[in-house]
Enzyme design. Structure first.
Site, short mmCIF file in Angstrom:
data_model
loop_
_atom_site.label_atom_id
_atom_site.label_comp_id
_atom_site.label_asym_id
_atom_site.label_seq_id
_atom_site.Cartn_x
_atom_site.Cartn_y
_atom_site.Cartn_z
N LYS A 1 15.10 -38.53 30.98
CA LYS A 1 13.81 -38.98 30.46
C LYS A 1 12.68 -38.76 31.45
O LYS A 1 11.62 -38.23 31.10
CB LYS A 1 13.93 -40.46 30.10
CG LYS A 1 12.71 -41.07 29.55
CD LYS A 1 12.86 -42.58 29.59
CE LYS A 1 12.87 -43.02 31.04
NZ LYS A 1 12.54 -44.44 31.21
N THR A 2 12.92 -39.16 32.69
CA THR A 2 11.87 -39.00 33.70
C THR A 2 11.59 -37.53 33.97
O THR A 2 10.45 -37.13 34.18
CB THR A 2 12.28 -39.72 35.01
OG1 THR A 2 12.70 -41.04 34.68
CG2 THR A 2 11.11 -39.79 35.96
N ASP B 1 5.62 -44.24 28.96
CA ASP B 1 7.03 -44.40 29.31
C ASP B 1 7.52 -45.74 28.78
O ASP B 1 6.73 -46.68 28.65
CB ASP B 1 7.16 -44.34 30.84
CG ASP B 1 8.60 -44.24 31.29
OD1 ASP B 1 9.46 -43.92 30.46
OD2 ASP B 1 8.85 -44.49 32.48
N GLU B 2 8.80 -45.86 28.48
CA GLU B 2 9.38 -47.13 28.02
C GLU B 2 8.57 -47.74 26.87
O GLU B 2 8.22 -48.91 26.90
CB GLU B 2 9.46 -48.13 29.17
CG GLU B 2 10.10 -47.61 30.44
CD GLU B 2 11.62 -47.59 30.40
OE1 GLU B 2 12.19 -47.79 29.29
OE2 GLU B 2 12.23 -47.36 31.46
N GLN C 1 17.25 -50.08 24.93
CA GLN C 1 16.91 -50.60 26.25
C GLN C 1 15.68 -51.50 26.22
O GLN C 1 15.00 -51.68 27.22
CB GLN C 1 16.70 -49.45 27.23
CG GLN C 1 17.96 -48.64 27.47
CD GLN C 1 17.76 -47.56 28.52
OE1 GLN C 1 17.50 -47.82 29.68
NE2 GLN C 1 17.86 -46.31 28.08
N ARG D 1 23.40 -48.00 34.61
CA ARG D 1 22.83 -47.60 35.91
C ARG D 1 23.88 -46.87 36.74
O ARG D 1 23.55 -46.25 37.75
CB ARG D 1 22.34 -48.82 36.71
CG ARG D 1 21.23 -49.65 36.08
CD ARG D 1 20.06 -48.84 35.64
NE ARG D 1 20.17 -48.54 34.20
CZ ARG D 1 19.51 -47.58 33.60
NH1 ARG D 1 18.70 -46.80 34.28
NH2 ARG D 1 19.65 -47.37 32.30
#
Length: 760
Positions: free
Chosen positions: A38-39, A230-231, A264, A620
Site C-alpha cells: 500500500k505504501t 491513506d487509511e 483494518q 505485522r
DNA sequence: GGGGGCTATGGGGGG
DNA sequence: CATAGCCCCC
C-alpha cells in the site's frame, strides 16, 4: 502526458499495483490488504504524478500518524529526490494546522492560535462544569469531551446539538441533559482563548473552506490538484467533508485517490466510520477500484490465521489475502501464570530466536492493547540487557517539567491562553494561591476577557498583589524577548527568568536530575528546530518563532526524535503499530477483558473492532508470530484473573505450533480461576478474587473518637476491615495491620481523618 | 489566604 | 499508579 511504461520503478510493481499508480486522472479507490504494498503504491503514485508533470506543491497526501507521514516522505524522497519535501505530506491535523496558521485570522482566530491537548480540554470543561454547579462525577470531563468531540466530528454545532432529539434523549438517559450548554460555553471559551483543540484543527479548516472568506476555498481547491488519503477507513465524517470540498466542485478533475482496508478500521472511537468508503463510491461515481490482495509481508500460516480471524466479522468487503512466501513458521502460543512470567518468557523467546534465526533486536516488536502493559516487558528486557524502545504512552511532551516550560512559552506567544496561565502563574511557587487564581478567573469570565487581561489591567489589593505584579513583569519581559529573538533564545530566557531552572536545580534527587535533563533536551529540541534549514512548501520565510515551534510539538505524540536506526526491540500499542512490519512479532496480553478490552464487551460492533485490531496486530509479522497470555495479572492495583482471549481460538489449530498448543492451550481449558468464583466482567471496581473486600456492615458501624484509639487495640475500618493498631506516632498517625489485606497489609492511617471502631 | 500531606478516585486507543 | 480534592496548620 508521458507514457508510464518508460519509468523503471513501475517494473517493480505487480499489475494491480501498477494500474493503481498510473491511473492518475479521476477518482481512484485502492482496497489494500495488509502487506500488499500500500505504501509503495502511494509513494510511487506521488512519484509518478511528479514525473507526469504535477508540481510537488499541488500534491496533498494525508495520513493519520506522524510515523506514517514521515515514512511516506522518506520513501517519496527515494523515488522523487529533492522535490519530495515540497509535497504536502503529513497528518490531517498537522497540515491543516499549517494552513490555519496562515488563514485563521479570516475566521476570527489569531494566526498564532494555541492548540489545546486533551488535558487542556478536560481542564476547561472541568471549570465550566464547576461554574455551572454540576456534579463532576455525573459530568465526567473525559466523557463530556468525548460527546463534544463526536459532535464536532459530525459537524454538529452546539445549536444543532440542542435541537437534535436523539442526542438530547441520550444525554437525558445518561442524566447529563446539559451537555449541550457545556458544549456551547466550551466553544466560546476556546474562541476567547484563541485556542483550538484537535477536533478544531479539522472543524476550523472545514469552516474556513465552507465560509470561504476572501475566496480562500478556491485558492486551496486550485492548489491541491492531486489529493491522496491513506487509511481512508479511519476518516471521520468531518474529514471526509473536507476532502470532498477540496476535490468535488464545479470543474474539478476529481483527482483523488483513497487507500484503505475495511478490515483494518480501528479508530471508530474517535469517530471514524466505515460508511465513508461506501459513500465514496456514491459520491464519485466514476471511481476506479483496485484490490490489492497479494501479501508480500508474511508467510502462509500467518496470513491464513489472519484470514480465519477476520471471517468472524460479518460486515466486510469481500477479499482473499494470499501470499507466495511459503508456509513459514507456525504460530507460537505462550501461556504464563502471571504477567511477570509473561514478560520473562517473551524476553527468553527473543533471545532464543535471535540465536536460532540470526535476528537482531530491531527485528522484534512487542505489541500490546494498552500502553500500561509496557512496564513489565521493559523490566524483563532490561534484566537481559536487550535494548528496547517504547513508543507512545506518556510522551515526552506530557511530562510535568516539559509542560511547565511549554506553558510559559504558550502564554508568551498567546496571552489569551488561560490554561497555560493557570498552570504557571504559581509555578515556581510565588505566593499566588487558588483563591487568587479563582478570583482572576471569575473576573475574566464576568468580563469575557482573558485572565491575562485581568492581570495586566487590574490592581490587586490582596496579599498576592506583589507576586502578581512580579509574574506580569516576567511574562511581559519574555514577550519582548520573543519578539526580538528566535525560539531558542526566547526559551532559554524564559527558563531562567521564570525561575523554573533554579527551581529544578534545587532538587538534587535522582528524579530531579532527570527533570533537568528533560528540560535540557527540550531546549536542545528547540535549538534543532531553529537550526533546521529545510523550508516547507508554501512558506516564503523561515519561521523560527516560538509560535511555529509550539505548533510542531503540540501535534507530536511518540518520541518522534532520532534513534530510528538503533538496534532496539520495539514496544508499542497495536494502534501505533499499524502500517509497520517486523520479522518477529509478539502479541501479548491475549485475555478476555484486556484484549478484547472490557470496555468493548458491551456491543458486537465494538468486539468486531477489537477483532480488526487483532487482525492488524498479527499481520505485522513477517516470519514469526507469538501470542501470549497470562492467567493472572495486576490490573488497577489488584491481582485479576482473566480467561484466555476468544481470539486465540479463532485462529484455527492448524496454524499453531502443535507443541505450544499442547502445553498451553489445552491446559488453559482448566479454569484459570482457582477460587471458582464468577469471572470479572468488565467492572473495574470489582476487587481481585483472591483478596475479597472485607465486609463491614455500615449500619452497625460506630466510629470511636480518634483519641480513644490506642496501640494494641483491634479496630474495624469500613474499607479495610479488621486490623490491629501497631503504632501511633506524635502526629496521630497510626500504623495498622489489616489482616485481610494480602498484598500490603500495613497501612498508615491518620486518625483524625479516619473512622475506626474499637472492637477489643 | 497559601502550602503541604494524606486519601479517594478512576483507569483505552491517538492527533 | 497518577492526579484531584480535602483538611489542617501556618
Amino acid at each position: 502526458m508521458s507514457n508510464a511504461v518508460g519509468y523503471s520503478y513501475l517494473s517493480t510493481l505487480n499489475d494491480v499495483q501498477r494500474n493503481a499508480v498510473t491511473t492518475i486522472h479521476g477518482p481512484v479507490m485502492v482496497i489494500a490488504g495488509p502487506g500488499s504494498g500500500k505504501t509503495r503504491v502511494l509513494t510511487f503514485r506521488i512519484a509518478h504524478l511528479l514525473n507526469s508533470g504535477a508540481h510537488p506543491g499541488q500534491v496533498l497526501a494525508l495520513t493519520f500518524t506522524n510515523k506514517a507521514a514521515r515514512e511516506m516522505k522518506e520513501r517519496i524522497e527515494k523515488v522523487a529526490g529533492n522535490d519530495a519535501n515540497k509535497v504536502w505530506a503529513g497528518t490531517f491535523h498537522s497540515l491543516f494546522a499549517r494552513i490555519l496558521r496562515a488563514e485563521a485570522h479570516r475566521i476570527g482566530y489569531p494566526n498564532d492560535f494555541t492548540i489545546y491537548d486533551s488535558d487542556d480540554t478536560k481542564s476547561v470543561l472541568g471549570d465550566i462544569i464547576k461554574s455551572m454547579n454540576l456534579d463532576k462525577k455525573v459530568y465526567a470531563p473525559g466523557q463530556v469531551r468525548a460527546r463534544i468531540s463526536a459532535a464536532k466530528s459530525n459537524l454538529i454545532t452546539p445549536k444543532a446539538y440542542a435541537a437534535n432529539d436523539d442526542l438530547m434523549a441520550l444525554d437525558r438517559m445518561d442524566r447529563r441533559p446539559l451537555i449541550y450548554q457545556i458544549y456551547e460555553k466550551y466553544v466560546a471559551k476556546c474562541l476567547r482563548a484563541g485556542a483550538m483543540d484537535f477536533d478544531d484543527l479539522l472543524l476550523q479548516m472545514y469552516k474556513l473552506l465552507y465560509q470561504n472568506p476572501d475566496n480562500v476555498r478556491e485558492k486551496y481547491q486550485r492548489q491541491f490538484k492531486y489529493v491522496l488519503v491513506d487509511e481512508f477507513q479511519d476518516t471521520n465524517y468531518l474529514q471526509y467533508q473536507i476532502i470532498k470540498i477540496l476535490t468535488k466542485y464545479q470543474g474539478s478533475e476529481e483527482n483523488i485517490c483513497i487507500v484503505g482496508d475495511d478490515a483494518q478500521s480501528i479508530y471508530s472511537f474517535r469517530g471514524a466510520t466505515i460508511e465513508n468508503i461506501l459513500q465514496f463510491e456514491h459520491d464519485y461515481p466514476t471511481v476506479q477500484t483496485f484490490k490489492l490482495e497479494q501479501n508480500y509481508r508474511s508467510t502462509s500460516f500467518i496470513v491464513e490465521a489472519a484470514n480465519e480471524v477476520i471471517t468472524n466479522n460479518k460486515k466486510q468487503i469481500q477479499k482473499k489475502i494470499f501470499t507466495e512466501k511459503g508456509d513459514g513458521m507456525k504460530i507460537k502460543l505462550i501461556k504464563a501464570m502471571t504477567d511477570t512470567e509473561e514478560g520473562k518468557r517473551v524476553a527468553d523467546t527473543i533471545i532464543e530466536q535471535k540465536n536460532r534465526f540470526n535476528l537482531s533486536n530491531k527485528d522484534f516488536a512487542i505489541l500490546y492493547r494498552t500502553n500500561g502493559q509496557s512496564r513489565i516487558f521493559e523490566e524483563q528486557l532490561r534484566r537481559y540487557n536487550i535494548a528496547y524502545r517504547i513508543y507512545g504512552g506518556l510522551s515526552f511532551y506530557s511530562r510535568k517539567e516539559i509542560k511547565d516550560l511549554v506553558s510559559y512559552l504558550r502564554l508568551v506567544v498567546n496571552d489569551k491562553d488561560d490554561e497555560a496561565l493557570k498552570r504557571v502563574i504559581n509555578y515556581p511557587k510565588r505566593g499566588i494561591g487558588n483563591s487568587t487564581i479563582d478570583q482572576i478567573a471569575q473576573m475574566a469570565d464576568d468580563n469575557e476577557v482573558s485572565m491575562w487581561e485581568v492581570l495586566s489591567r487590574i490592581e490587586f489589593n490582596s496579599r498576592a498583589a506583589k507576586s502578581v505584579g512580579e509574574f506580569v513583569g516576567i511574562i511581559k519581559a519574555a514577550k519582548a524577548k520573543a519578539m526580538l529573538s528566535n525560539a531558542y533564545d526566547a526559551a532559554v530566557y524564559i527558563a531562567k527568568a521564570s525561575g523554573i531552572l533554579s527551581e529544578l536545580k534545587s532538587d538534587t534527587s535522582l528524579e530531579g536530575q532527570g527533570r533537568i535533563e528533560n528540560l535540557n533536551s527540550l531546549l536542545d529540541g528547540i535549538k534543532e528546530f531553529v537550526e533546521d534549514d529545510e523550508i516547507a512548501e508554501g512558506e516564503t520565510t523561515m519561521d523560527k518563532s516560538l509560535a511555529a515551534f509550539l505548533q510542531t510539538i503540540s501535534l507530536m505524540t511518540d518520541q518522534d526524535n532520532d534513534a530510528e536506526d538503533q538496534d532496539t526491540v520495539t514496544l508499542m500499542s497495536i494502534h501505533a503499530a499499524k502500517g509497520l512490519e517486523f520479522k518477529s512479532v509478539f502479541v501479548v496480553g491475549l485475555e478476555e477483558n484486556l484484549f478484547p478490552s472490557y470496555q468493548s464487551l458491551i456491543t458486537q460492533d465494538q468486539v468486531d473492532e477489537e477483532r480488526r485490531l487483532f487482525y492488524v496486530a498479527i499481520t505485522r509479522a513477517e516470519e514469526h508470530l507469538t501470542l501470549t497470555y497470562a492467567n493472572s495479572r495486576y490490573q488497577f492495583g489488584n491481582m485479576r484473573f482473566n480467561d484466555p482471549s476468544r481470539f486465540i481460538e479463532e485462529i484455527g489449530d492448524k496454524n499453531y505450533d502443535p507443541l505450544t498448543i499442547m502445553s498451553n492451550k489445552a491446559s488453559s481449558e482448566i479454569k484459570s480461576n482457582p477460587f471458582g468464583e464468577p469471572k470479572l466482567l468488565g467492572n473495574f471496581k470489582t476487587k481481585a478474587l483472591n483478596q475479597p473486600l472485607p465486609t463491614v456492615d455500615p449500619a452497625t458501624f460506630v466510629a470511636n473518637k480518634p483519641e480513644e484509639i490506642k496501640v494494641g487495640q483491634k479496630v474495624l475500618h469500613l474499607k479495610f476491615g479488621l486490623g490491629e493498631v501497631k503504632h501511633i506516632d506524635q502526629s496521630m498517625i497510626a500504623t495498622i495491620l489489616f489482616e485481610q489485606l494480602a498484598d500490603r497489609p500495613e497501612k498508615r492511617i491518620v486518625l483524625n481523618y479516619t473512622k475506626l471502631q474499637i472492637v477489643e
